[in-house]
Enzyme design. Structure first.
Site, PDB file in Angstrom:
ATOM      1  N   GLN A 176       0.826  -1.205   0.000  1.00 18.65           N
ATOM      2  CA  GLN A 176       0.000   0.000   0.000  1.00 18.65           C
ATOM      3  C   GLN A 176       0.860   1.255   0.000  1.00 18.65           C
ATOM      4  OE1 GLN A 176      -2.667  -0.281   3.325  1.00 18.65           O
ATOM      5  NE2 GLN A 176      -3.763  -2.040   2.510  1.00 18.65           N
ATOM      6  N   ASP A 327      -2.042 -11.232   4.229  1.00 20.72           N
ATOM      7  CA  ASP A 327      -3.472 -11.283   4.556  1.00 20.72           C
ATOM      8  C   ASP A 327      -3.950 -12.693   4.890  1.00 20.72           C
ATOM      9  OD1 ASP A 327      -3.996  -8.564   4.305  1.00 20.72           O
ATOM     10  OD2 ASP A 327      -4.333  -8.711   2.148  1.00 20.72           O
TER      11      ASP A 327
END
Length: 450
Positions: A176, A327
């Site tokens: 990100q 994740d």
């Protein structure tokens, strides 16, 4: 409480074999980037297979607010008429990114080098997450940000009127942060350079090249060096979004721990920066195979076949693999509970600042269900109990985190007693069809309506 209304408790109980085909939604990372890069390009970008979870829908709404024309044609088919690099208009209202850390951070990057201001907010979970890791590098371009204490949302970002190119070393591996800097670099003159010591998912780099940006990636002593030439004209594209490996993780892991299961998960993106979980599961002894391997839109794709694996063994997951499965650690810890021996996970500090503190959330829930867990600042160890020996019976907090909720619902499919999640509402952010898809395979998940 759910980010979009009252809490939705769900209970998952032991079930018969999971069988059939699990068609999971489109990849979330690629869906976000398709909308944002489509908005920054010239012409009409057509997108097939877009993930229509709330996170991505919030990004689509944001792109409209910045002046792009975003149209839903139904059936996962979308189009974006872009405004070009540097063409973002100043939004009239507040940009609400819901639960999406990816959405808000990438959009901040995309607007930070335009002479406009935008105010961002989100749900309770997102508003508690630190944004300084993105706003600090954006400040190097000349952008300013004004948020709550600790660099938290709501936050106003004032874009740089005269941006300068930046060379930035990412301190903690984060796709990100890297992507936000690259998107900001699009509208800065000259070359923006991002250096990452550990490789993270590279969809942004691949897609920027696909849209026509001048971008290079080299391996150097200090890590991966990504160089982007600013102020290109991005050209609209046709994008077929592969199915999401992070969503595929749930039916795959469920099949491995439920006796007699045999599940096919077709068309999964297996970008090497995303496939760490599947490599890890195979090292643990999982009966997991890749079928019909192919390349689609520059991304490796395969059909995954997962079968019940009663003899799983705990392993030490290499820290260098963390970025490629960040994740997936929550659901891996569930599988580890049904393995023999210790599964050791190190180098995972990033898990402390996701939608929740995922180490703390999973450790407390696993312990409540009879599994021994040790944890530290950037590591945790799950001591597996072996197949058939995990008690269950607890109610686990989701902490408004979709992946925590889905992980504990998978756990309940193979525990001695049912497992309840206090609020499964956030699942809609990334995997809106999770409940019916798992039920179709044979899972027993019930909504607790009080």
């Amino acid at each position: 409480m759910s980010s979009h209304g009252a809490p939705i408790p769900m209970t998952s109980s032991a079930c018969g074999p999971l069988t059939g085909e699990a068609r999971v939604p489109g990849d979330k990372s690629i869906s976000h980037r398709s909308l944002i890069l489509g908005a920054l390009s010239v012409g009409e970008t057509r997108i097939s297979g877009l993930l229509e979870g709330q996170d991505v829908l919030d990004t689509a709404k944001a792109m409209r607010a910045f002046g792009a024309t975003v149209t839903d044609h139904g059936g996962g088919e979308w189009s974006v008429h872009g405004v070009g690099v540097g063409g973002f208009a100043e939004p009239d209202g507040v940009i609400d990114c819901g639960n999406s850390g990816t959405g808000v951070r990438l959009i901040m990057g995309a607007m930070a080098t335009s002479p406009i201001s935008a105010t961002f907010t989100g749900d309770a979970s997102l508003n508690g997450r630190p944004m300084a890791r993105v706003t600090d590098p954006l400040a190097l371009f000349g952008a300013q940000s004004y948020g709550r204490q600790g660099g938290r949302l709501p936050m106003t970002v004032v874009g740089a009127a005269e941006p300068v190119p930046v060379t930035y070393t990412v301190p903690v591996p984060s796709a990100q942060v890297k992507s936000a800097v690259l998107l900001a670099g699009l509208n800065a003159p000259g070359q923006t350079v991002v250096i990452e010591a550990e490789a993270t998912r590279d969809h942004t780099e691949r897609m920027l090249a696909g849209f026509g940006a001048e971008i290079s990636v080299e391996d150097a002593d200090e890590g991966r060096v990504i160089t982007l030439t600013g102020q290109p004209e991005l050209k609209s594209q046709k994008i077929d979004v592969p199915r999401d490996p992070s969503s595929a993780a749930f039916p795959v892991c469920a099949a491995l721990i439920v006796p007699g299961s045999d599940v096919l998960v077709p068309g999964i993106g297996l970008n090497p920066t995303r496939a760490g979980l599947f490599t890890t599961l195979r090292e643990m002894g999982a009966d997991l195979t890749y079928e019909n391997e192919r390349v689609e839109g520059g991304e490796p794709v395969a059909d995954l076949r997962a079968r019940f694996s009663p003899d799983l063994t705990g392993i030490e997951v290499p820290p260098a693999r963390a970025a490629s499965m960040i994740d997936e650690y929550p659901v891996l810890s569930v599988v580890a509970s049904f393995a023999r021996g210790d599964t050791v996970m190190r180098g995972v500090k990033e898990l402390r600042v996701k939608e929740s503190d995922r180490i703390d959330a999973m450790a407390s829930g696993l312990r409540a269900n009879g599994v021994a867990v040790e944890d530290g600042p950037d590591w945790w160890v799950v001591t597996g109990r072996g197949h058939g020996n995990v008690a269950g019976g607890a109610t686990c907090a989701s902490f408004l985190d979709h992946r925590i909720a889905m992980s504990f619902l998978v756990m309940g499919m193979a525990t001695q007693k049912p497992v309840t999640v206090d609020d499964a509402g956030p699942i809609a952010t990334s995997f809106p069809i999770f409940e019916p898809l798992m039920a179709q395979l044979g899972a027993r998940i019930q909504r607790d309506n009080g």
